[in-house]
Design a protein around this motif. Sequence first.
Motif, PDB file in Angstrom:
ATOM      1  N   SER A 195       0.816  -1.215   0.000  1.00 22.11           N
ATOM      2  CA  SER A 195       0.000   0.000   0.000  1.00 22.11           C
ATOM      3  C   SER A 195       0.849   1.264   0.000  1.00 22.11           C
ATOM      4  CB  SER A 195      -0.933  -0.004   1.213  1.00 22.11           C
ATOM      5  OG  SER A 195      -0.182  -0.038   2.423  1.00 22.11           O
ATOM      6  N   TRP A 196       2.067   1.175   0.519  1.00 20.04           N
ATOM      7  CA  TRP A 196       2.916   2.366   0.611  1.00 20.04           C
ATOM      8  C   TRP A 196       3.701   2.624  -0.671  1.00 20.04           C
ATOM      9  CZ3 TRP A 196       7.739   0.215   0.115  1.00 20.04           C
ATOM     10  CH2 TRP A 196       7.908  -1.095   0.598  1.00 20.04           C
ATOM     11  N   LEU A 197       3.613   1.737  -1.634  1.00 22.93           N
ATOM     12  CA  LEU A 197       4.264   1.957  -2.920  1.00 22.93           C
ATOM     13  C   LEU A 197       3.231   2.397  -3.960  1.00 22.93           C
ATOM     14  CD1 LEU A 197       6.798  -1.009  -3.376  1.00 22.93           C
ATOM     15  CD2 LEU A 197       7.337   1.421  -3.107  1.00 22.93           C
ATOM     16  N   PRO A 198       3.482   3.476  -4.700  1.00 23.10           N
ATOM     17  CA  PRO A 198       2.544   3.861  -5.755  1.00 23.10           C
ATOM     18  C   PRO A 198       2.552   2.830  -6.874  1.00 23.10           C
ATOM     19  CG  PRO A 198       4.561   5.150  -5.913  1.00 23.10           C
ATOM     20  CD  PRO A 198       4.655   4.369  -4.636  1.00 23.10           C
ATOM     21  N   THR A 199       1.403   2.628  -7.493  1.00 17.68           N
ATOM     22  CA  THR A 199       1.361   1.756  -8.665  1.00 17.68           C
ATOM     23  C   THR A 199       2.104   2.446  -9.803  1.00 17.68           C
ATOM     24  OG1 THR A 199      -0.662   2.737  -9.526  1.00 17.68           O
ATOM     25  CG2 THR A 199      -0.899   0.913  -7.941  1.00 17.68           C
ATOM     26  N   LYS A 200       2.366   1.694 -10.864  1.00 15.13           N
ATOM     27  CA  LYS A 200       3.050   2.298 -12.001  1.00 15.13           C
ATOM     28  C   LYS A 200       2.221   3.439 -12.584  1.00 15.13           C
ATOM     29  CE  LYS A 200       5.487   1.315 -16.297  1.00 15.13           C
ATOM     30  NZ  LYS A 200       5.043   2.584 -16.888  1.00 15.13           N
ATOM     31  N   ALA A 201       0.911   3.241 -12.653  1.00 17.13           N
ATOM     32  CA  ALA A 201       0.038   4.287 -13.179  1.00 17.13           C
ATOM     33  C   ALA A 201       0.087   5.538 -12.297  1.00 17.13           C
ATOM     34  CB  ALA A 201      -1.388   3.773 -13.298  1.00 17.13           C
ATOM     35  N   GLU A 202       0.077   5.340 -10.987  1.00 21.95           N
ATOM     36  CA  GLU A 202       0.166   6.476 -10.071  1.00 21.95           C
ATOM     37  C   GLU A 202       1.523   7.169 -10.191  1.00 21.95           C
ATOM     38  OE1 GLU A 202      -2.762   4.801  -6.500  1.00 21.95           O
ATOM     39  OE2 GLU A 202      -0.605   4.366  -6.478  1.00 21.95           O
ATOM     40  N   ALA A 203       2.578   6.366 -10.290  1.00 19.54           N
ATOM     41  CA  ALA A 203       3.933   6.925 -10.362  1.00 19.54           C
ATOM     42  C   ALA A 203       4.143   7.751 -11.615  1.00 19.54           C
ATOM     43  CB  ALA A 203       4.961   5.796 -10.287  1.00 19.54           C
ATOM     44  N   ASP A 204       3.459   7.388 -12.692  1.00 21.37           N
ATOM     45  CA  ASP A 204       3.612   8.120 -13.957  1.00 21.37           C
ATOM     46  C   ASP A 204       3.208   9.581 -13.837  1.00 21.37           C
ATOM     47  OD1 ASP A 204       4.627   5.974 -15.342  1.00 21.37           O
ATOM     48  OD2 ASP A 204       2.678   5.301 -16.098  1.00 21.37           O
ATOM     49  N   SER A 205       2.327   9.887 -12.883  1.00 20.70           N
ATOM     50  CA  SER A 205       1.847  11.267 -12.740  1.00 20.70           C
ATOM     51  C   SER A 205       2.371  11.940 -11.478  1.00 20.70           C
ATOM     52  CB  SER A 205       0.315  11.286 -12.722  1.00 20.70           C
ATOM     53  OG  SER A 205      -0.188  10.520 -11.633  1.00 20.70           O
ATOM     54  N   MET A 206       3.306  11.311 -10.792  1.00 16.71           N
ATOM     55  CA  MET A 206       3.823  11.858  -9.537  1.00 16.71           C
ATOM     56  C   MET A 206       5.102  12.648  -9.758  1.00 16.71           C
ATOM     57  SD  MET A 206       3.213   8.616  -6.951  1.00 16.71           S
ATOM     58  CE  MET A 206       4.024   9.424  -5.564  1.00 16.71           C
ATOM     59  N   GLU A 207       5.328  13.614  -8.873  1.00 13.25           N
ATOM     60  CA  GLU A 207       6.585  14.342  -8.867  1.00 13.25           C
ATOM     61  C   GLU A 207       7.590  13.608  -7.974  1.00 13.25           C
ATOM     62  OE1 GLU A 207       7.413  17.029 -10.642  1.00 13.25           O
ATOM     63  OE2 GLU A 207       5.440  16.904 -11.605  1.00 13.25           O
ATOM     64  N   VAL A 208       8.863  13.807  -8.260  1.00 16.60           N
ATOM     65  CA  VAL A 208       9.919  13.206  -7.439  1.00 16.60           C
ATOM     66  C   VAL A 208      10.076  14.049  -6.174  1.00 16.60           C
ATOM     67  CG1 VAL A 208      12.359  12.584  -7.333  1.00 16.60           C
ATOM     68  CG2 VAL A 208      11.092  12.341  -9.484  1.00 16.60           C
ATOM     69  N   ASN A 209       9.908  13.416  -5.003  1.00 18.41           N
ATOM     70  CA  ASN A 209       9.874  14.187  -3.755  1.00 18.41           C
ATOM     71  C   ASN A 209      11.030  13.883  -2.816  1.00 18.41           C
ATOM     72  OD1 ASN A 209       9.270  11.673  -2.820  1.00 18.41           O
ATOM     73  ND2 ASN A 209       7.304  12.209  -1.881  1.00 18.41           N
ATOM     74  N   CYS A 210      12.125  13.341  -3.345  1.00 16.13           N
ATOM     75  CA  CYS A 210      13.277  13.095  -2.491  1.00 16.13           C
ATOM     76  C   CYS A 210      14.547  13.377  -3.276  1.00 16.13           C
ATOM     77  CB  CYS A 210      13.279  11.672  -1.935  1.00 16.13           C
ATOM     78  SG  CYS A 210      13.534  10.368  -3.179  1.00 16.13           S
ATOM     79  N   VAL A 211      15.657  13.465  -2.560  1.00 16.58           N
ATOM     80  CA  VAL A 211      16.955  13.694  -3.188  1.00 16.58           C
ATOM     81  C   VAL A 211      17.897  12.568  -2.791  1.00 16.58           C
ATOM     82  CG1 VAL A 211      16.702  16.193  -3.260  1.00 16.58           C
ATOM     83  CG2 VAL A 211      17.718  15.125  -1.251  1.00 16.58           C
ATOM     84  N   GLY A 212      18.837  12.248  -3.677  1.00 15.38           N
ATOM     85  CA  GLY A 212      19.795  11.191  -3.372  1.00 15.38           C
ATOM     86  C   GLY A 212      20.771  11.637  -2.298  1.00 15.38           C
ATOM     87  N   ARG A 213      20.902  10.839  -1.243  1.00 19.01           N
ATOM     88  CA  ARG A 213      21.843  11.161  -0.173  1.00 19.01           C
ATOM     89  C   ARG A 213      22.490   9.870   0.318  1.00 19.01           C
ATOM     90  NH1 ARG A 213      16.839  10.675   2.084  1.00 19.01           N
ATOM     91  NH2 ARG A 213      16.645  10.183   4.313  1.00 19.01           N
ATOM     92  N   THR A 214      23.607   9.989   1.001  1.00 19.58           N
ATOM     93  CA  THR A 214      24.421   8.814   1.301  1.00 19.58           C
ATOM     94  C   THR A 214      24.041   8.106   2.589  1.00 19.58           C
ATOM     95  OG1 THR A 214      26.106  10.199   2.387  1.00 19.58           O
ATOM     96  CG2 THR A 214      26.395   9.743   0.029  1.00 19.58           C
ATOM     97  N   SER A 215      23.244   8.725   3.449  1.00 15.90           N
ATOM     98  CA  SER A 215      22.881   8.060   4.705  1.00 15.90           C
ATOM     99  C   SER A 215      21.449   8.379   5.077  1.00 15.90           C
ATOM    100  CB  SER A 215      23.835   8.468   5.840  1.00 15.90           C
ATOM    101  OG  SER A 215      23.872   9.861   5.975  1.00 15.90           O
ATOM    102  N   VAL A 216      20.887   7.548   5.927  1.00 11.06           N
ATOM    103  CA  VAL A 216      19.474   7.664   6.281  1.00 11.06           C
ATOM    104  C   VAL A 216      19.193   8.897   7.136  1.00 11.06           C
ATOM    105  CG1 VAL A 216      17.560   6.523   7.460  1.00 11.06           C
ATOM    106  CG2 VAL A 216      19.220   5.159   6.178  1.00 11.06           C
ATOM    107  N   ALA A 217      20.119   9.221   8.028  1.00  9.20           N
ATOM    108  CA  ALA A 217      19.859  10.279   9.000  1.00  9.20           C
ATOM    109  C   ALA A 217      19.664  11.631   8.338  1.00  9.20           C
ATOM    110  CB  ALA A 217      21.010  10.355  10.007  1.00  9.20           C
ATOM    111  N   GLN A 218      18.768  12.429   8.907  1.00  9.50           N
ATOM    112  CA  GLN A 218      18.556  13.785   8.434  1.00  9.50           C
ATOM    113  C   GLN A 218      19.719  14.660   8.874  1.00  9.50           C
ATOM    114  OE1 GLN A 218      14.900  14.742  10.315  1.00  9.50           O
ATOM    115  NE2 GLN A 218      15.817  15.235  12.273  1.00  9.50           N
ATOM    116  N   GLY A 219      19.850  15.826   8.250  1.00  8.49           N
ATOM    117  CA  GLY A 219      20.907  16.732   8.646  1.00  8.49           C
ATOM    118  C   GLY A 219      21.084  17.870   7.669  1.00  8.49           C
TER     119      GLY A 219
END
Length: 280
Positions: A195-219
């Motif tokens: 449920s937490w993953l968008p379907t392919k159809a949903e993903a086709d119309s979604m904006e990218v909401n994250c950036v590539g980073r090297t570690s999980v922690a925020q900062g």
Amino acid sequence: ELSFGDATSQYDFSSSFAVPLSANANISSVYLPMESFDRGTFIGFLCRDGCSLDPSKIDSLSVYVLFQEGDFEVTIHSIEAVREPRAFPTPIIDAGTSQDIATLLQNTIASGGGLYDKSYVELCIAIYWSVLNTLVASPEVPKSVKAVLCAGLERAVEIQNIDGVNEPAIAWALRYTIDAVLADLNGSERSIVESWLPTKAEADSMEVNCVGRTSVAQGILYNEEGNDVGGNMTVSATGWYSNKEDMEERATSAGHSSVSNKWIASFVAWSWLVAAALHT
């Protein structure tokens, strides 16, 4: 792995990280929170009686390169103790065609899954996390694929925030994300629907909401020269950019302490930066 010896224990305690993929062997930095040093080992045997690192009793430091195939060279440029969380961008590579992306993900499963089976779940997570963020940062990866990747990375962070150290659940969340992307790239149905993953159809119309980073922690976001990118720009646990004041306001409103207060308490609350380059 970066590993600390503890003067009060026979065990060493390590934190796992993967040197990000890079086309030119660039220097990459990874932030390791103190609480991530949770794998206690002694001559190859895992601690199973609840032992933990005492940061005030650290008396040695070691770096291990595990399960690296073929000839390689690792250059450690620096290991630093820092008082506040930092985020570093993932190196940008040319991910190639859809088939190249699929091949990379299949190889990632082979490497990470093998480590999971050897009970190195934290190493499995490090590899999965690193590769998925590499793809998020690559301009060649379709936005629909990145939307699915972002959802999977966000789910992994949510599990960590809710369940604490639940490494198997985090590893499987990232694995299900990889499986979903592979199915979408191959034009086939997904074997598992989350449920937490968008379907392919949903993903086709979604904006990218994250950036590539090297570690999980925020900062606060830094470049590889160790400079603040500017404007107190911060990468949150889910990958969003914001300024530091916004981050602290959201944390306070959610009933959590601010980013800076969590980490500045004393020396034992310091965390660690590793800057390294891997040549194969």
